[in-house]
Design a protein around this motif. Structure first.
Motif, mmCIF file in Angstrom:
data_model
loop_
_atom_site.group_PDB
_atom_site.id
_atom_site.type_symbol
_atom_site.label_atom_id
_atom_site.label_comp_id
_atom_site.label_asym_id
_atom_site.label_seq_id
_atom_site.Cartn_x
_atom_site.Cartn_y
_atom_site.Cartn_z
ATOM 1 N N UNK B 133 0.832 -1.199 0.000
ATOM 2 C CA UNK B 133 0.000 0.000 0.000
ATOM 3 C C UNK B 133 0.869 1.252 0.000
ATOM 4 N N UNK B 137 2.166 3.523 -3.335
ATOM 5 C CA UNK B 137 1.491 4.817 -3.454
ATOM 6 C C UNK B 137 2.514 5.943 -3.432
ATOM 7 N N UNK B 160 -4.880 11.699 -4.795
ATOM 8 C CA UNK B 160 -6.063 10.979 -5.289
ATOM 9 C C UNK B 160 -5.799 10.406 -6.675
ATOM 10 N N UNK B 161 -5.081 11.170 -7.479
ATOM 11 C CA UNK B 161 -4.726 10.668 -8.814
ATOM 12 C C UNK B 161 -3.959 9.348 -8.683
ATOM 13 N N UNK B 163 -4.093 7.269 -6.186
ATOM 14 C CA UNK B 163 -5.054 6.256 -5.743
ATOM 15 C C UNK B 163 -5.838 5.732 -6.939
ATOM 16 N N UNK B 164 -6.231 6.627 -7.822
ATOM 17 C CA UNK B 164 -6.978 6.202 -9.008
ATOM 18 C C UNK B 164 -6.118 5.339 -9.921
ATOM 19 N N UNK B 166 -3.387 3.417 -8.788
ATOM 20 C CA UNK B 166 -2.919 2.192 -8.151
ATOM 21 C C UNK B 166 -4.020 1.308 -7.574
ATOM 22 N N UNK B 167 -5.069 1.896 -7.027
ATOM 23 C CA UNK B 167 -6.106 1.070 -6.380
ATOM 24 C C UNK B 167 -6.678 0.005 -7.324
ATOM 25 N N UNK B 168 -6.955 0.334 -8.588
ATOM 26 C CA UNK B 168 -7.437 -0.727 -9.481
ATOM 27 C C UNK B 168 -6.398 -1.823 -9.690
ATOM 28 N N UNK B 170 -4.128 -2.744 -7.515
ATOM 29 C CA UNK B 170 -4.140 -3.508 -6.265
ATOM 30 C C UNK B 170 -5.325 -4.468 -6.229
ATOM 31 N N UNK B 171 -6.455 -3.965 -6.637
ATOM 32 C CA UNK B 171 -7.661 -4.803 -6.601
ATOM 33 C C UNK B 171 -7.553 -5.960 -7.584
ATOM 34 N N UNK B 172 -7.071 -5.701 -8.764
ATOM 35 C CA UNK B 172 -6.910 -6.772 -9.752
ATOM 36 C C UNK B 172 -5.919 -7.822 -9.251
#
Lengths: 220, 220
Positions: B133, B137, B160-161, B163-164, B166-168, B170-172
């Motif tokens: 995480x 980030x 936030x950019x 997060x937009x 990396x978060x996907x 991470x989720x994948x």
DNA sequence: CTTGACAGCTAATTCAAATTAGCCTAAAAT
DNA sequence: ATTTTAGGCTAATTTGAATTAGCTGTCAAG
């Protein structure tokens, strides 16, 4: 709450904190306020307690699906609600989702337990995926799709748009599960995320038309 | 590879699949091709095997940090590289990151083990958070920040950019860890994600100026 | 060539935790 | 009023996996 249920409740708490194998039946009993052998008056063995928790979890998930998830009737209702959604309402949508997942006591403990135990049993991994990945993506995909149809959001690829909406929420959730101290920061990030999501996907009136044309050319 | 290392290797595989408590020393021994008591010629006990794995993991992470992560020297180099990055290069960046995390054998097994064991030991949760995480980030935040400075990306809130971005990913990643069959689909989604990220944050030349002014007004 | 460290083995041993046996009380049912 | 059942207890017992004991063969060093 009768003893039978209190056992499930305390067992869930312990399993979610330490994992099945690291919890002794004596621990569960102690929390319930009885001795270990007395547990066996209520459940055949330790595994049966675990199974009962899973069963209860499935029951609640189904129940919840009935009220929250997609079905013909709701889709119509939801469409009305989300057609003319404002940024503040979008933030509320995200926040509610986040706080429900984060704070609902059962939900939270189930999720933590599934996180720990999912690799033992392929079935549990499936439950986890359905509950925390596929169902939210599908439900929110539907809502965002409605907003696109209503012209509130740009006509970008909805699947990816949904990922952009939900993946940050999912990630913040896993952060908070592991370290509750970060909850306040996560909530702020949540709000900033949704505001920026909204800026990106729902730009000013003047731009909506413009972007729509451009992205229709670009997507597919 | 000598026996001492093969023990670590097989133990890591098993721990990552079933969790520490569900792996018997006899299982590890069998995989190595020896009997359980012989393990004790190499490690004091089961816990010592686990500890050695964690130690090895920390060693590798540090080593990796030295080559991949932020430091004064690299920042300058990276700045040059990412200043004029194209969409294809951005996709490559995302893909490489994803595939490295996904396929590097050690990385993958470590991650799965940490996922299972993190709740036993606060220290492991910290390692997990840092590795999957906070460090990604922070590193990607730096890169994206450079691209913003260079005018390649819009001047939106960089946190936030990131997060937009990396978060996907991470989720994948968590999806593929749980169900490798979904890997092909995840890779496609990855690419679509990055293309859409790029469309959203780096719009056409003509729009960049425009959006920059608008968002400077809006953001804080 | 013999000694000792190394790395393996089989056969105990230990130990902790799950489970069972069997007894007791209270309150519900007949 | 008595019988039955539910749910608790303490004191075994069982179980199963980790660990230890102690033997053996190999090979490198002296």
């Amino acid at each position: 709450m009768d003893t039978r249920h209190r056992i499930l409740d305390e067992a869930l708490t312990l399993f979610s904190e330490k994992g099945y194998a690291n919890v002794f039946v004596a621990d569960i009993a102690e929390r319930v306020g009885i001795k270990a052998p007395s547990l066996y008056k209520h459940y055949k063995n330790k595994q049966a307690i675990f199974d009962a928790i899973i069963e209860e979890m499935n029951r609640r998930f189904l129940e919840q699906a009935g009220t929250l998830q997609i079905n013909g009737a709701d889709a119509v209702v939801d469409a009305e609600i989300y057609k003319n959604i404002s940024e503040e309402q979008l933030i509320t949508l995200g926040n509610d989702l986040f706080l429900y997942f984060l704070h609902d006591d059962y939900t939270r403990r189930f999720r933590k337990m599934l996180t720990i135990e999912q690799f033992h049993d392929k079935g549990l991994a499936d439950v986890y995926m359905k509950q925390y990945v596929d169902d939210p993506l599908s439900y929110q995909g539907m809502l965002l799709g409605l907003m696109v149809s209503a012209g509130v959001l740009q006509a970008e690829n909805v699947e990816i748009m949904t990922l952009h909406f939900y993946a940050p929420i999912y990630m913040l959730l896993t952060i908070c599960d592991r370290d509750p101290k970060r909850e306040a920061a996560a909530l702020k990030t949540m709000e900033a995320h949704i505001r920026q999501f909204n800026r990106l996907y729902a730009r000013d009136e003047g731009l909506i038309q413009d972007n729509k044309k451009r992205s229709q050319r670009k997507t597919k």
